[in-house]
Design a protein around this motif. Structure first.
Motif, short mmCIF file in Angstrom:
data_model
loop_
_atom_site.label_atom_id
_atom_site.label_comp_id
_atom_site.label_asym_id
_atom_site.label_seq_id
_atom_site.Cartn_x
_atom_site.Cartn_y
_atom_site.Cartn_z
N PRO A 18 8.24 1.48 6.46
CA PRO A 18 8.91 0.23 6.80
C PRO A 18 7.99 -0.92 7.18
CG PRO A 18 10.05 2.07 7.83
CD PRO A 18 8.82 2.64 7.18
N ASP A 19 6.96 -0.63 7.96
CA ASP A 19 6.11 -1.70 8.46
C ASP A 19 5.18 -2.26 7.38
OD1 ASP A 19 5.17 0.95 8.69
OD2 ASP A 19 3.61 0.41 10.11
N HIS A 20 5.11 -1.60 6.24
CA HIS A 20 4.23 -2.08 5.16
C HIS A 20 5.02 -2.71 4.01
CE1 HIS A 20 0.68 -0.15 7.01
NE2 HIS A 20 1.64 0.57 7.57
N VAL A 21 6.18 -2.15 3.70
CA VAL A 21 6.96 -2.61 2.55
C VAL A 21 8.11 -3.53 2.93
CG1 VAL A 21 8.71 -0.75 2.43
CG2 VAL A 21 7.87 -1.78 0.33
N THR A 58 0.82 -1.23 0.00
CA THR A 58 0.00 0.00 0.00
C THR A 58 0.84 1.27 0.00
OG1 THR A 58 -0.12 0.05 2.43
CG2 THR A 58 -1.92 -1.09 1.24
N HIS A 59 1.97 1.23 0.76
CA HIS A 59 2.87 2.39 0.78
C HIS A 59 4.22 1.97 1.35
CE1 HIS A 59 1.12 2.49 4.80
NE2 HIS A 59 1.98 3.41 5.21
N PHE A 60 5.21 2.85 1.15
CA PHE A 60 6.61 2.44 1.32
C PHE A 60 7.13 2.54 2.74
CE2 PHE A 60 8.90 6.44 1.96
CZ PHE A 60 7.94 7.37 1.61
N GLY A 105 -4.31 -0.61 8.77
CA GLY A 105 -2.99 -1.19 8.97
C GLY A 105 -2.65 -1.40 10.44
N HIS A 106 -3.33 -0.67 11.30
CA HIS A 106 -3.09 -0.80 12.74
C HIS A 106 -4.45 -0.68 13.44
CE1 HIS A 106 1.15 0.09 11.72
NE2 HIS A 106 0.62 0.98 10.91
N GLY A 107 -4.68 -1.50 14.45
CA GLY A 107 -5.93 -1.39 15.21
C GLY A 107 -7.06 -2.20 14.60
N ALA A 113 -5.09 0.52 4.78
CA ALA A 113 -3.69 0.82 5.14
C ALA A 113 -3.68 1.86 6.25
CB ALA A 113 -2.89 1.26 3.92
N ASP A 114 -2.89 2.94 6.13
CA ASP A 114 -2.84 3.95 7.19
C ASP A 114 -3.62 5.20 6.82
OD1 ASP A 114 -1.32 2.11 8.50
OD2 ASP A 114 0.56 3.23 8.38
N HIS A 115 -4.55 5.08 5.87
CA HIS A 115 -5.40 6.22 5.50
C HIS A 115 -6.41 6.50 6.61
CE1 HIS A 115 -7.94 8.88 3.25
NE2 HIS A 115 -8.92 8.01 3.17
ZN LIG Z 1 1.78 1.73 9.19
#
Ligand SMILES: [Zn+2]
Length: 311
Positions: A70-73, A66-68, A223-225, A180-182
């Motif tokens: 660290p925790d996603h890529v 989803t995006h670059f 992405g979290h929660g 993701a983190d949106h």
């Molecule tokens: Zn994240």
């Protein structure tokens, strides 16, 4: 691994820093799983994923990033090696991924940028050092398949969600938004101005939240929660949060020029470790750049220093 509605599986991976975990999602499809996000590329990432995928059963058709951040890529290359699946990432996001993680000169660029925004020399070194913490654990996949918002991946529509990261993409199908983190449920996604980021990330974010409200997804998987049961309400809350923060930002301005570093104390207080100050500066700048766009603040750049004053 948790089973969610529609046969979606959620894998929760540990993080050494807050918020302490990140979620990846396995979306079922005709050709196998679409795996969304990867966790960080720690030495045991492949082993961890092998166990999770074993439990899920079936093959992975696509690894979608989803995006670059660290925790996603971070473990994308590990997952490619493990599964042989194609890796798919947004074109703008991959360009920024290479710029930040594939570029040994990035730290110097950050140093210049913090100095431009008023961080004192001693502080700058500490701020930039913080950004190297994750660097050994970023194993992004070179030359992924590049996609754009509006395209479809394994039956899911890609939705542009700039703000937290310029090129962040969410996935939407049948009212389910893999966000993701949106959108995050209990924490506010960070929206910062960074070197080489787009000019007005907070403006981008408020616009992306408008579009989320228009799309009216039934549920969002962040992405979290925990899953967000009312994504429209959450998007409205996040807009309201930033409106309040923008008012606080206006109130911090005077006729006297102040740097982003100085203003970060007004918005985020004095009591922050270096990691917190990094994000505080970037968030402060995204708010003042939005205010400049709204003619509610002025920006000056004089002798290698950017400052803001009241409009
Ligand atoms: Zn994240």
């Amino acid at each position: 691994m948790d089973e969610l509605e529609g046969g979606i599986r959620r894998v929760t991976l540990p993080l050494p820093t807050r918020p302490g975990h990140v979620h990846a999602y396995l979306l079922p499809g005709d050709d196998g799983w679409t795996l969304v996000d990867t966790g960080i590329g720690t030495p045991d990432a492949k082993e961890t994923w092998a166990a999770e995928l074993d439990q899920a059963g079936g093959r992975v058709a696509t690894v979608f990033v989803t995006h670059f951040h660290p925790d996603h890529v971070g473990a994308a290359a590990d997952l490619h090696e493990l599964t042989g699946a194609r890796v798919v990432q947004g074109a703008l996001d991959y360009a920024q991924c290479e710029l930040v993680w594939g570029n040994p000169a990035w730290s110097e660029r950050l140093v210049d940028w913090f100095q431009l925004h008023g961080a004192p020399d001693g502080v700058t070194a500490e701020l930039v050092g913080q950004s190297s913490v994750y660097r050994p654990f970023i194993r992004y996949q070179r030359d992924p398949i590049l996609v754009e918002a509006g395209e479809h991946v394994d039956g899911w529509e890609l939705i542009a969600a700039p703000g937290h990261a310029d090129g962040q993409l969410c996935l939407l199908r049948d009212g389910v938004l893999v966000a993701a983190d949106h959108l995050l449920g209990r924490i506010t996604p960070t929206v910062g101005l960074w070197p080489a980021s787009r000019a007005d990330p907070l403006g981008d974010y408020l616009g992306a939240l408008d579009r989320t409200i228009g799309l009216a997804p039934r549920i969002a998987l962040p992405g979290h929660g925990e899953p967000i049961e009312d994504p429209v309400l959450r998007a409205q809350e996040l807009q309201e949060h930033h409106r309040v923060r923008l008012e606080e930002a206006v109130a911090a301005l005077t006729a006297e020029p102040q740097t982003g570093y100085e203003l970060s104390f007004a918005l985020f207080g004095a009591d922050l470790p270096a990691s917190g100050r990094r994000f505080a500066i970037a968030e402060t700048l995204s708010h003042f750049e939005r205010l400049v766009q709204e003619d509610a603040a002025r920006r000056q750049e004089v002798d290698g220093a950017v400052t803001y004053t009241a409009a």
